[in-house]
Write a protein that holds these residues in place. Sequence first.
Motif, mmCIF file in Angstrom:
data_model
loop_
_atom_site.group_PDB
_atom_site.id
_atom_site.type_symbol
_atom_site.label_atom_id
_atom_site.label_comp_id
_atom_site.label_asym_id
_atom_site.label_seq_id
_atom_site.Cartn_x
_atom_site.Cartn_y
_atom_site.Cartn_z
ATOM 1 N N LEU A 41 24.596 8.161 20.246
ATOM 2 C CA LEU A 41 23.233 7.994 19.769
ATOM 3 C C LEU A 41 22.199 8.418 20.804
ATOM 4 O O LEU A 41 22.402 8.274 22.006
ATOM 5 C CB LEU A 41 22.989 6.534 19.374
ATOM 6 N N MET A 42 21.063 8.923 20.300
ATOM 7 C CA MET A 42 19.933 9.295 21.139
ATOM 8 C C MET A 42 19.026 8.076 21.309
ATOM 9 O O MET A 42 19.190 7.067 20.613
ATOM 10 C CB MET A 42 19.151 10.433 20.469
ATOM 11 N N ASN A 43 18.059 8.183 22.222
ATOM 12 C CA ASN A 43 17.088 7.099 22.417
ATOM 13 C C ASN A 43 16.359 6.826 21.101
ATOM 14 O O ASN A 43 15.888 7.749 20.444
ATOM 15 C CB ASN A 43 16.071 7.468 23.490
ATOM 16 N N GLY A 44 16.291 5.566 20.716
ATOM 17 C CA GLY A 44 15.599 5.176 19.499
ATOM 18 C C GLY A 44 16.402 5.362 18.230
ATOM 19 O O GLY A 44 15.920 5.044 17.148
ATOM 20 N N GLU A 45 17.614 5.855 18.329
ATOM 21 C CA GLU A 45 18.452 6.078 17.142
ATOM 22 C C GLU A 45 19.289 4.834 16.867
ATOM 23 O O GLU A 45 19.809 4.208 17.787
ATOM 24 C CB GLU A 45 19.346 7.286 17.360
ATOM 25 N N ARG A 67 34.255 6.089 5.363
ATOM 26 C CA ARG A 67 35.527 6.723 5.650
ATOM 27 C C ARG A 67 35.750 7.851 4.655
ATOM 28 O O ARG A 67 35.472 7.717 3.466
ATOM 29 C CB ARG A 67 36.655 5.699 5.525
ATOM 30 N N THR A 68 36.252 8.958 5.174
ATOM 31 C CA THR A 68 36.770 10.000 4.298
ATOM 32 C C THR A 68 38.287 9.822 4.336
ATOM 33 O O THR A 68 38.758 8.731 4.634
ATOM 34 C CB THR A 68 36.345 11.403 4.777
ATOM 35 N N VAL A 69 39.062 10.847 4.076
ATOM 36 C CA VAL A 69 40.517 10.688 4.139
ATOM 37 C C VAL A 69 40.945 10.289 5.550
ATOM 38 O O VAL A 69 41.641 9.312 5.744
ATOM 39 C CB VAL A 69 41.235 11.976 3.693
ATOM 40 N N ARG A 70 40.501 11.050 6.562
ATOM 41 C CA ARG A 70 40.847 10.741 7.948
ATOM 42 C C ARG A 70 39.629 10.636 8.846
ATOM 43 O O ARG A 70 39.736 10.197 9.983
ATOM 44 C CB ARG A 70 41.753 11.842 8.515
ATOM 45 N N ASP A 71 38.498 11.055 8.381
ATOM 46 C CA ASP A 71 37.309 11.174 9.213
ATOM 47 C C ASP A 71 36.373 9.994 8.996
ATOM 48 O O ASP A 71 36.587 9.182 8.109
ATOM 49 C CB ASP A 71 36.574 12.481 8.891
ATOM 50 N N VAL A 72 35.324 9.939 9.831
ATOM 51 C CA VAL A 72 34.309 8.900 9.712
ATOM 52 C C VAL A 72 32.943 9.570 9.710
ATOM 53 O O VAL A 72 32.676 10.451 10.528
ATOM 54 C CB VAL A 72 34.397 7.906 10.891
ATOM 55 N N ALA A 73 32.083 9.168 8.793
ATOM 56 C CA ALA A 73 30.711 9.653 8.735
ATOM 57 C C ALA A 73 29.784 8.484 9.028
ATOM 58 O O ALA A 73 29.926 7.412 8.441
ATOM 59 C CB ALA A 73 30.406 10.230 7.359
ATOM 60 N N ILE A 74 28.865 8.690 9.978
ATOM 61 C CA ILE A 74 27.919 7.659 10.361
ATOM 62 C C ILE A 74 26.517 8.135 10.018
ATOM 63 O O ILE A 74 26.101 9.213 10.437
ATOM 64 C CB ILE A 74 28.009 7.329 11.868
ATOM 65 N N PHE A 75 25.801 7.335 9.237
ATOM 66 C CA PHE A 75 24.417 7.629 8.902
ATOM 67 C C PHE A 75 23.534 6.839 9.850
ATOM 68 O O PHE A 75 23.653 5.616 9.943
ATOM 69 C CB PHE A 75 24.121 7.234 7.452
ATOM 70 N N THR A 76 22.666 7.537 10.573
ATOM 71 C CA THR A 76 21.729 6.879 11.469
ATOM 72 C C THR A 76 20.328 7.010 10.881
ATOM 73 O O THR A 76 20.152 7.614 9.829
ATOM 74 C CB THR A 76 21.755 7.509 12.880
ATOM 75 N N ASN A 77 19.348 6.497 11.586
ATOM 76 C CA ASN A 77 17.974 6.648 11.132
ATOM 77 C C ASN A 77 17.435 8.052 11.390
ATOM 78 O O ASN A 77 16.333 8.375 10.967
ATOM 79 C CB ASN A 77 17.064 5.596 11.788
ATOM 80 N N LYS A 78 18.223 8.941 12.053
ATOM 81 C CA LYS A 78 17.761 10.289 12.373
ATOM 82 C C LYS A 78 18.667 11.412 11.875
ATOM 83 O O LYS A 78 18.218 12.534 11.707
ATOM 84 C CB LYS A 78 17.607 10.441 13.882
ATOM 85 N N ARG A 79 19.958 11.128 11.674
ATOM 86 C CA ARG A 79 20.894 12.204 11.362
ATOM 87 C C ARG A 79 22.200 11.657 10.789
ATOM 88 O O ARG A 79 22.430 10.452 10.753
ATOM 89 C CB ARG A 79 21.189 13.031 12.605
#
Length: 79
Positions: free
Chosen positions: A22-26, A33-45
């Motif tokens: 994470l960046m400053n302020g994020e 979860r996908t099949v093997r991957d992980v997706a993270i939703f932040t307040n910026k990206r």
Amino acid sequence: MTNLSWIFYQEIPVPHDVQEWLMNGEVAERAFRTVRDVAIFTNKRLIVKDIQDLTGSKAEMYSFPYSSVHMCLWKMPEC
């Protein structure tokens, strides 16, 4: 332009190691979860950790600002 796609199957707790990405302020808000991957939703990206090999010891990280993300929603039938 490359089109990447993932199907998010299940919401999971935000991984503990996400803080180092994470960046400053994020703030990490949700993770899926996908099949093997992980997706993270932040307040910026959107951050995607793409697991590369069978043992899971190699991974690539993708970072997408929301301005470059095009999403579609499909409702999965209940099993």
